[in-house]
Design an enzyme around this catalytic site. Structure first.
Site, PDB file in Angstrom:
ATOM      1  N   ALA A 261      82.813   1.083  28.883  1.00  0.00           N
ATOM      2  CA  ALA A 261      83.328   0.680  30.198  1.00  0.00           C
ATOM      3  C   ALA A 261      82.899  -0.750  30.544  1.00  0.00           C
ATOM      4  O   ALA A 261      81.806  -1.168  30.161  1.00  0.00           O
ATOM      5  CB  ALA A 261      82.832   1.653  31.267  1.00  0.00           C
ATOM      6  N   PRO A 262      83.766  -1.511  31.231  1.00  0.00           N
ATOM      7  CA  PRO A 262      85.071  -1.107  31.787  1.00  0.00           C
ATOM      8  C   PRO A 262      86.253  -1.260  30.823  1.00  0.00           C
ATOM      9  O   PRO A 262      87.380  -1.032  31.215  1.00  0.00           O
ATOM     10  CB  PRO A 262      85.224  -2.056  32.979  1.00  0.00           C
ATOM     11  CG  PRO A 262      84.503  -3.296  32.556  1.00  0.00           C
ATOM     12  CD  PRO A 262      83.331  -2.834  31.717  1.00  0.00           C
ATOM     13  N   GLY A 264      86.992  -4.062  28.452  1.00  0.00           N
ATOM     14  CA  GLY A 264      87.449  -5.363  27.946  1.00  0.00           C
ATOM     15  C   GLY A 264      87.297  -5.485  26.437  1.00  0.00           C
ATOM     16  O   GLY A 264      88.239  -5.884  25.736  1.00  0.00           O
ATOM     17  N   LYS A 265      86.130  -5.142  25.931  1.00  0.00           N
ATOM     18  CA  LYS A 265      85.891  -5.242  24.484  1.00  0.00           C
ATOM     19  C   LYS A 265      86.621  -4.134  23.731  1.00  0.00           C
ATOM     20  O   LYS A 265      87.112  -4.350  22.628  1.00  0.00           O
ATOM     21  CB  LYS A 265      84.385  -5.199  24.203  1.00  0.00           C
ATOM     22  CG  LYS A 265      83.603  -6.335  24.851  1.00  0.00           C
ATOM     23  CD  LYS A 265      82.109  -6.199  24.608  1.00  0.00           C
ATOM     24  CE  LYS A 265      81.322  -7.152  25.486  1.00  0.00           C
ATOM     25  NZ  LYS A 265      81.377  -6.773  26.928  1.00  0.00           N
ATOM     26  N   ASP A 283      81.362   6.394  27.217  1.00  0.00           N
ATOM     27  CA  ASP A 283      80.472   5.821  28.223  1.00  0.00           C
ATOM     28  C   ASP A 283      79.789   6.985  28.931  1.00  0.00           C
ATOM     29  O   ASP A 283      80.300   8.113  28.949  1.00  0.00           O
ATOM     30  CB  ASP A 283      81.223   4.944  29.221  1.00  0.00           C
ATOM     31  CG  ASP A 283      80.318   3.835  29.768  1.00  0.00           C
ATOM     32  OD1 ASP A 283      80.284   2.746  29.167  1.00  0.00           O
ATOM     33  OD2 ASP A 283      79.627   4.076  30.784  1.00  0.00           O
ATOM     34  N   ASP A 329      77.542  -2.284  22.729  1.00  0.00           N
ATOM     35  CA  ASP A 329      77.427  -3.301  23.778  1.00  0.00           C
ATOM     36  C   ASP A 329      76.481  -2.687  24.811  1.00  0.00           C
ATOM     37  O   ASP A 329      76.906  -2.070  25.775  1.00  0.00           O
ATOM     38  CB  ASP A 329      78.792  -3.621  24.369  1.00  0.00           C
ATOM     39  CG  ASP A 329      78.729  -4.734  25.396  1.00  0.00           C
ATOM     40  OD1 ASP A 329      78.080  -5.747  25.121  1.00  0.00           O
ATOM     41  OD2 ASP A 329      79.324  -4.568  26.480  1.00  0.00           O
ATOM     42  N   CYS A 382      74.707  -8.730  27.538  1.00  0.00           N
ATOM     43  CA  CYS A 382      75.020  -9.895  28.379  1.00  0.00           C
ATOM     44  C   CYS A 382      73.749 -10.339  29.111  1.00  0.00           C
ATOM     45  O   CYS A 382      73.757 -10.569  30.318  1.00  0.00           O
ATOM     46  CB  CYS A 382      76.159  -9.597  29.349  1.00  0.00           C
ATOM     47  SG  CYS A 382      75.847  -8.217  30.468  1.00  0.00           S
TER      48      CYS A 382
END
Length: 449
Positions: A261-262, A264-265, A283, A329, A382
């Site tokens: 989530a959300p 993009g990747k 998720d 991620d 991130c």
């Protein structure tokens, strides 16, 4: 909407974020979609809210300078002073007398004559005397903390990890806006066609050097573009696009996105698969996974299967050696995306970082057995903290000598990144000041032999 009620709306958002822990980007989005904010005022509302949050510690320093008993201030009065000081010191769009008049009007409506008199007196003192300089602060940690509005513990931590000069540059970059970037959906339109159509609509774009699908928006509100409305474009930071680019995706692969989530990747991976193969997108929260499914449907991608689950327990759903590619991620402190989500820096502490690093290592421990012998696992965050990045990878490799860093990762980086200042033997750390992107860490792992 009048400027007065515009600032009152900004104050309402700041109070909900500052006192109740709401997310600034969600509240701003709600305010803009409510149609109560005139189009001409939308940018100003966004700038006032984000700017005030970004500079909160600096503004608090000013309040403590001009208010005799700052601890006695009611919360809404303090935030009103922050909002007004931000406009007076950091914006040049509105004259001081107008800012003062509107702040006093708001104080008069929300409080009583004593409060409006105090607000008037404090703001006029600042107008008359000017704001105190941060350069007079002799302690480096305190000076950087107050000048760039980063908590002192975080400044101190980054100085220990990256040195004084780099820390100051990172903190300063977190105050600057970065260009918006978008990812072209190549199954619907080529990048060249997208560039031409956007140019016809009056948008100025530049090609991303991080991703062949990426465009940097230099001029125009891309959300209003026909291509965005038709789901031919996805808003995504360039650093985030790099993740799928570095996974060595090939058609018909079976791919795991463990923390999706959300989406993009996840959708980028699915696009790179050319809508073949399958992406298993997990998720922890079912509602968040729903966002991934909605995004996949909008982009016309049918090769994504979503499921809510704790990714540390995926062995219950999948056999060992199942996946050609795995993306972790990992949930992280988010300290690389501070300029887009300024409230993050006030809501984290060192204990959070240590707790997250433990979860990140657990994810690697429990998910890595699902990787095929000749598969590749990409780990990304991130954030810009070594504890969540290099040290997690080092700890994993030390405990699992059958895994290693895939050295071809470094040779396959885009040319602009091959000499990046954040390259280490463990992976690539992108800092927010390096390429006008989010701060990001990524590396690629494989089984030995």
């Amino acid at each position: 909407m009048t400027k007065y009620s515009l600032r009152s709306s900004a104050l309402d958002i700041l109070l909900r974020v500052g006192d109740n822990g709401a997310f600034s980007h969600l509240l701003i989005d709600q305010a803009l979609k409510s149609n109560k904010i005139a189009v001409r005022d939308q940018a100003l509302l966004t700038e006032m809210v984000y700017g005030t949050l970004q500079r909160k510690l600096s503004l608090d320093y000013f309040v403590n300078h001009f208010v005799a008993k700052p601890n006695k201030l009611k919360s809404w009065v303090r935030w009103l002073l922050y909002l007004s000081f931000y406009q007076m010191h950091y914006l040049s769009k509105v004259p001081d007398h107008a800012i003062i008049h509107e702040a006093v009007s708001i104080a008069n409506e929300r409080g009583h004559k004593g409060i409006s008199s105090l607000v008037n007196g404090v703001l006029r003192s600042a107008q008359r005397q000017g704001f105190p300089s941060f350069e007079a602060i002799s302690d480096d940690v305190e000076r950087i903390s107050l000048a760039t509005s980063h908590p002192a513990w975080l400044v101190d931590r980054w100085i220990k990890q990256y040195g004084l000069e780099k820390t100051e540059v990172i903190c300063q970059a977190n105050l600057d806006s970065k260009p918006l970037s978008v990812r072209v959906q190549p199954l619907r339109i080529t990048k060249e066609q997208a560039i031409d159509q956007l140019q016809e609509e009056g948008y100025q774009t530049a090609q991303s050097s991080f991703s062949p699908q990426g465009l940097i928006v230099e001029e125009g509100n891309i959300l209003k573009s026909e291509l965005f409305q038709k789901d031919c474009l996805t808003i995504q930071d360039q650093s985030s696009m790099l993740v799928a680019e570095m996974m060595q995706i090939e058609e018909n692969q079976y791919v795991l996105d463990a923390c999706s989530a959300p989406g993009g990747k996840t959708t980028h991976i699915a696009e790179k698969l050319n809508n073949t193969g399958q992406v298993m997108a997990y998720d922890l929260h079912e509602k968040k996974v729903d966002l991934v499914a909605v995004k996949a449907f909008a982009l016309g991608l049918s090769n994504i299967e979503t499921k809510g689950a704790d990714s540390r327990e995926l062995s219950a759903f999948h056999e060992p050696n199942s996946f050609d590619r795995i993306l972790i991620d990992a949930p992280c402190s988010g300290l690389g995306v501070i300029r887009g989500k300024p409230d993050i820096k006030y809501n984290k502490d060192e204990a959070d970082i240590m707790k997250l690093a433990k979860i990140q290592l657990e994810l690697l421990e429990n998910i890595s057995p699902l990787l095929k012998k000749d598969g590749k696992l990409l780990y990304s965050t991130c954030t810009v903290d070594k504890e969540e990045n290099e040290r997690v990878i080092e700890a994993f490799l030390q405990a699992h000598p059958d895994f290693e860093i895939d050295q071809t990762f470094f040779t396959e980086l885009p040319d602009v990144l091959k000499q990046a200042p954040g390259i280490t033997t463990t992976g690539l750390q992108i800092f927010p000041d390096d390429y006008q992107t989010d701060g990001f860490f990524l590396t690629r792992i494989q089984k030995k032999g």
